[in-house]
Design an enzyme around this catalytic site. Structure first.
Site, PDB file in Angstrom:
ATOM      1  N   GLY A  46       0.826  -1.195   0.000  1.00 26.45           N
ATOM      2  CA  GLY A  46       0.000   0.000   0.000  1.00 26.45           C
ATOM      3  C   GLY A  46       0.861   1.247   0.000  1.00 26.45           C
ATOM      4  O   GLY A  46       2.044   1.200   0.379  1.00 26.45           O
ATOM      5  N   GLN A  51       2.935  10.009   1.025  1.00 27.98           N
ATOM      6  CA  GLN A  51       4.264   9.376   1.051  1.00 27.98           C
ATOM      7  C   GLN A  51       5.102   9.722  -0.183  1.00 27.98           C
ATOM      8  O   GLN A  51       6.307   9.474  -0.189  1.00 27.98           O
ATOM      9  CB  GLN A  51       4.134   7.859   1.167  1.00 27.98           C
ATOM     10  CG  GLN A  51       3.614   7.395   2.513  1.00 27.98           C
ATOM     11  CD  GLN A  51       3.508   5.900   2.573  1.00 27.98           C
ATOM     12  OE1 GLN A  51       2.527   5.336   2.129  1.00 27.98           O
ATOM     13  NE2 GLN A  51       4.542   5.250   3.085  1.00 27.98           N
ATOM     14  N   CYS A  90       6.207  -0.029   6.933  1.00 30.44           N
ATOM     15  CA  CYS A  90       5.800   1.118   6.122  1.00 30.44           C
ATOM     16  C   CYS A  90       6.976   1.527   5.234  1.00 30.44           C
ATOM     17  O   CYS A  90       8.111   1.579   5.706  1.00 30.44           O
ATOM     18  CB  CYS A  90       5.418   2.278   7.047  1.00 30.44           C
ATOM     19  SG  CYS A  90       4.954   3.783   6.183  1.00 30.44           S
ATOM     20  N   LEU A  91       6.692   1.828   3.979  1.00 30.06           N
ATOM     21  CA  LEU A  91       7.771   2.207   3.060  1.00 30.06           C
ATOM     22  C   LEU A  91       8.469   3.497   3.494  1.00 30.06           C
ATOM     23  O   LEU A  91       9.600   3.747   3.085  1.00 30.06           O
ATOM     24  CB  LEU A  91       7.234   2.349   1.631  1.00 30.06           C
ATOM     25  CG  LEU A  91       6.772   1.049   0.953  1.00 30.06           C
ATOM     26  CD1 LEU A  91       6.213   1.331  -0.424  1.00 30.06           C
ATOM     27  CD2 LEU A  91       7.897   0.026   0.871  1.00 30.06           C
ATOM     28  N   HIS A 132      -4.037   1.232   7.674  1.00 33.77           N
ATOM     29  CA  HIS A 132      -2.703   1.829   7.663  1.00 33.77           C
ATOM     30  C   HIS A 132      -2.648   3.042   6.728  1.00 33.77           C
ATOM     31  O   HIS A 132      -2.123   4.107   7.087  1.00 33.77           O
ATOM     32  CB  HIS A 132      -1.685   0.761   7.234  1.00 33.77           C
ATOM     33  CG  HIS A 132      -0.272   1.250   7.139  1.00 33.77           C
ATOM     34  ND1 HIS A 132       0.703   0.907   8.046  1.00 33.77           N
ATOM     35  CD2 HIS A 132       0.342   2.073   6.242  1.00 33.77           C
ATOM     36  CE1 HIS A 132       1.845   1.505   7.717  1.00 33.77           C
ATOM     37  NE2 HIS A 132       1.657   2.210   6.613  1.00 33.77           N
ATOM     38  N   GLU A 133      -3.220   2.876   5.530  1.00 35.89           N
ATOM     39  CA  GLU A 133      -3.146   3.965   4.541  1.00 35.89           C
ATOM     40  C   GLU A 133      -4.081   5.120   4.914  1.00 35.89           C
ATOM     41  O   GLU A 133      -3.728   6.288   4.703  1.00 35.89           O
ATOM     42  CB  GLU A 133      -3.461   3.448   3.137  1.00 35.89           C
ATOM     43  CG  GLU A 133      -2.570   2.322   2.628  1.00 35.89           C
ATOM     44  CD  GLU A 133      -1.080   2.543   2.811  1.00 35.89           C
ATOM     45  OE1 GLU A 133      -0.625   3.711   2.828  1.00 35.89           O
ATOM     46  OE2 GLU A 133      -0.352   1.544   2.968  1.00 35.89           O
ATOM     47  N   HIS A 136      -2.369   7.312   7.260  1.00 37.72           N
ATOM     48  CA  HIS A 136      -1.447   8.250   6.592  1.00 37.72           C
ATOM     49  C   HIS A 136      -2.158   9.539   6.193  1.00 37.72           C
ATOM     50  O   HIS A 136      -1.588  10.626   6.286  1.00 37.72           O
ATOM     51  CB  HIS A 136      -0.851   7.622   5.327  1.00 37.72           C
ATOM     52  CG  HIS A 136       0.384   6.798   5.556  1.00 37.72           C
ATOM     53  ND1 HIS A 136       1.535   7.311   6.116  1.00 37.72           N
ATOM     54  CD2 HIS A 136       0.667   5.504   5.270  1.00 37.72           C
ATOM     55  CE1 HIS A 136       2.466   6.365   6.174  1.00 37.72           C
ATOM     56  NE2 HIS A 136       1.961   5.255   5.668  1.00 37.72           N
TER      57      HIS A 136
HETATM   58 NI    NI Z   1       2.882   3.422   5.417  1.00 36.14          NI
END
Ligand code: NI
Length: 163
Positions: A46, A51, A90-91, A132-133, A136
């Site tokens: 995701g 991000q 998380c990226l 999670h997204e 963000h």
């Molecule tokens: Ni993330």
């Protein structure tokens, strides 16, 4: 399509709230294509627009199953049910993982990239990824939600799929 730079821990944009998308124009389509390409490049499940430095309520998710990548514009979680304990990454926080409690199921309403209103009932990993997204988009990052003492650094070669 292009790979975009992923904003990393410490970048203040990650803690800002994203704005609703009011018109799904060509720029949003390009953003979605680039986000999907960027997510795939880094083996993420995701990615939220913030991000890649864009404060718009757009997320993409891909569980690498038969459904393929999906884009959710202005997602809103209408309902949650139950709990699941999950491992999360998380990226924007490379190689860091922690455990946390997420809802076991969610119902999310969103616009797809054609602007159609959709409702999706999700469980397990998909429910986790959506939560999670959507976090963000509120400027919330997973490292602030992990169960105490569970945040770990994992060597890159052991890294799995991350959000
Ligand atoms: Ni993330």
């Amino acid at each position: 399509m292009a790979i975009r730079n992923i904003r990393l821990e410490g970048d203040e944009i990650l803690y800002k709230k994203s704005r609703e998308v009011d018109s799904i124009d060509d720029r949003i389509q390009i953003l979605i294509d680039d986000m999907i390409e960027t997510m795939h490049k880094f083996n993420g499940v995701g990615l939220a627009a913030v991000q890649v430095g864009i404060l718009k309520r757009v997320i993409v998710i891909d569980l690498y199953d038969e459904n393929g990548p999906i884009a959710l514009i202005n997602p809103r979680i209408l309902k949650t049910k139950g709990e699941q304990e999950v491992e999360e990454g998380c990226l924007s926080f490379p190689n860091r993982f922690g455990k946390m409690i997420r809802p076991a199921e969610v119902v999310v309403e969103y616009l797809d990239r054609e602007g159609k209103k959709k409702k999706l009932k999700a469980k397990e990993l998909l429910a986790q990824a959506i939560c999670h997204e959507v976090d963000h988009l509120e400027g919330e990052v997973f490292v602030n939600k992990v169960l105490p003492g569970t945040l770990e650094y994992v060597e890159p070669e052991e890294k799995g799929k991350t959000e």
